[in-house]
Design an enzyme around this catalytic site. Structure first.
Site, PDB file in Angstrom:
ATOM      1  N   ASP A 162       0.875  -1.165   0.000  1.00  0.00           N
ATOM      2  CA  ASP A 162       0.000   0.000   0.000  1.00  0.00           C
ATOM      3  C   ASP A 162       0.915   1.220   0.000  1.00  0.00           C
ATOM      4  O   ASP A 162       1.794   1.339   0.860  1.00  0.00           O
ATOM      5  CB  ASP A 162      -0.888  -0.026   1.246  1.00  0.00           C
ATOM      6  CG  ASP A 162      -1.840   1.159   1.346  1.00  0.00           C
ATOM      7  OD1 ASP A 162      -1.528   2.243   0.818  1.00  0.00           O
ATOM      8  OD2 ASP A 162      -2.898   1.011   1.977  1.00  0.00           O
ATOM      9  N   CYS A 215       1.057   3.066   3.302  1.00  0.00           N
ATOM     10  CA  CYS A 215       1.341   2.295   4.523  1.00  0.00           C
ATOM     11  C   CYS A 215       2.747   2.614   5.021  1.00  0.00           C
ATOM     12  O   CYS A 215       3.723   2.528   4.263  1.00  0.00           O
ATOM     13  CB  CYS A 215       1.179   0.815   4.202  1.00  0.00           C
ATOM     14  SG  CYS A 215       2.157  -0.319   5.193  1.00  0.00           S
ATOM     15  N   CYS A 270       5.180  -0.246   4.749  1.00  0.00           N
ATOM     16  CA  CYS A 270       5.467  -0.500   3.333  1.00  0.00           C
ATOM     17  C   CYS A 270       6.524   0.477   2.836  1.00  0.00           C
ATOM     18  O   CYS A 270       7.435   0.116   2.078  1.00  0.00           O
ATOM     19  CB  CYS A 270       4.191  -0.345   2.502  1.00  0.00           C
ATOM     20  SG  CYS A 270       2.898  -1.551   2.863  1.00  0.00           S
ATOM     21  N   ARG A 316      -5.222  -0.667   1.104  1.00  0.00           N
ATOM     22  CA  ARG A 316      -6.037  -1.178   2.210  1.00  0.00           C
ATOM     23  C   ARG A 316      -7.396  -0.493   2.313  1.00  0.00           C
ATOM     24  O   ARG A 316      -8.358  -1.078   2.798  1.00  0.00           O
ATOM     25  CB  ARG A 316      -5.285  -1.018   3.531  1.00  0.00           C
ATOM     26  CG  ARG A 316      -3.998  -1.820   3.620  1.00  0.00           C
ATOM     27  CD  ARG A 316      -3.181  -1.376   4.826  1.00  0.00           C
ATOM     28  NE  ARG A 316      -2.837   0.052   4.729  1.00  0.00           N
ATOM     29  CZ  ARG A 316      -2.364   0.767   5.731  1.00  0.00           C
ATOM     30  NH1 ARG A 316      -2.186   0.203   6.918  1.00  0.00           N
ATOM     31  NH2 ARG A 316      -2.072   2.042   5.561  1.00  0.00           N
TER      32      ARG A 316
END
Length: 247
Positions: free
Chosen positions: A130, A133, A136, A160
């Protein structure tokens, strides 16, 4: 041969032919019904190929994506939880999940992934990411180190927040960019990516695949074996796990 012997032989032959004729006219035994058909009838959306026998007599496995449950042969009782072979010290459910995950991921050609890797990788992982994120972004900020350690990273999108959200549109912009790898890096650094419109079914495809794989958070790391590591793992830690199976 005497006439009496001929009569006896003829009688025996007649009896044998009569018995054979009776045998041939007897109805064939009815084929046993497939218990899977009865199970499918009781559970909405289930297909015959989603049900298979287990090593335990009378217990059948049900798969939905990578989710696994079990049922009795009459479909009356459903069992939630993993099946473990204690003698073999194996989690049969997890082994099955890994096989299914690997097969699902293999349906995506690498030309439809964003791949960062060294020339001669020792390991390949597939990461659902994502753009917004935090972990991430942390993982991607170390992509050069993963590559230096021989780890090849293949990215798929998993916004997400779902369809028609900022994260979803950012993924679409990255996919539509002329240089997707560079655009992903810039997007994860907070830069706005402006790309021309293009077919973006790829993001939807990846997101739906993530649901089938049972992803609940990002980054979701999948090893070549189909094992899922739910969350961020630093480069050195991941390398150790790939080598030894232990963090």
């Amino acid at each position: 041969m005497s006439l009496k012997s001929l009569h006896l032989l003829a009688s025996l032959l007649a009896v044998s032919l009569a018995a054979q004729a009776q045998t041939n006219t007897q109805p064939a035994p009815a084929a046993k019904s497939d218990p899977r058909a009865d199970i499918v009838k009781k559970i909405d959306g289930l297909k015959l190929e989603d049900v298979r026998m287990t090593p335990v007599q009378g217990i059948y496995e049900i798969t939905r994506g990578s989710e696994i449950s079990y049922t009795t042969s009459d479909g009356r009782y459903v069992i939630l939880g993993d099946m473990v072979d204690i003698d073999a010290d194996q989690n049969l459910s997890e082994n099955r999940r890994r096989t299914i995950r690997q097969r699902l991921i293999d349906t995506v050609p690498e030309s439809e992934m964003l791949v960062f890797g060294p020339k001669n990788p020792k390991y390949t992982i597939t990461v659902f990411t994502d753009i917004d994120c935090g972990y991430c972004r942390r993982l991607h900020s170390q992509i050069a180190e993963y590559n230096r350690l021989g780890i090849r990273v293949r990215y798929l999108f998993y916004p997400r927040t779902g369809p028609d959200t900022d994260s979803w549109h950012k993924a679409e912009s990255v996919w539509c960019a002329s240089n997707r790898n560079d655009s992903l890096t810039r997007a994860k650094n907070g830069e706005e990516i402006k790309s021309p419109k293009c077919p973006t079914d790829i993001v939807k495809r990846d997101w739906e695949l993530g649901h089938k794989l049972g992803i609940v958070g990002t980054p979701a790391i999948f090893l070549a074996s189909g094992e899922m590591l739910p969350g961020y793992a630093p480069p050195a830690t991941l390398l150790q796990y790939l080598k030894t199976g232990k963090m």
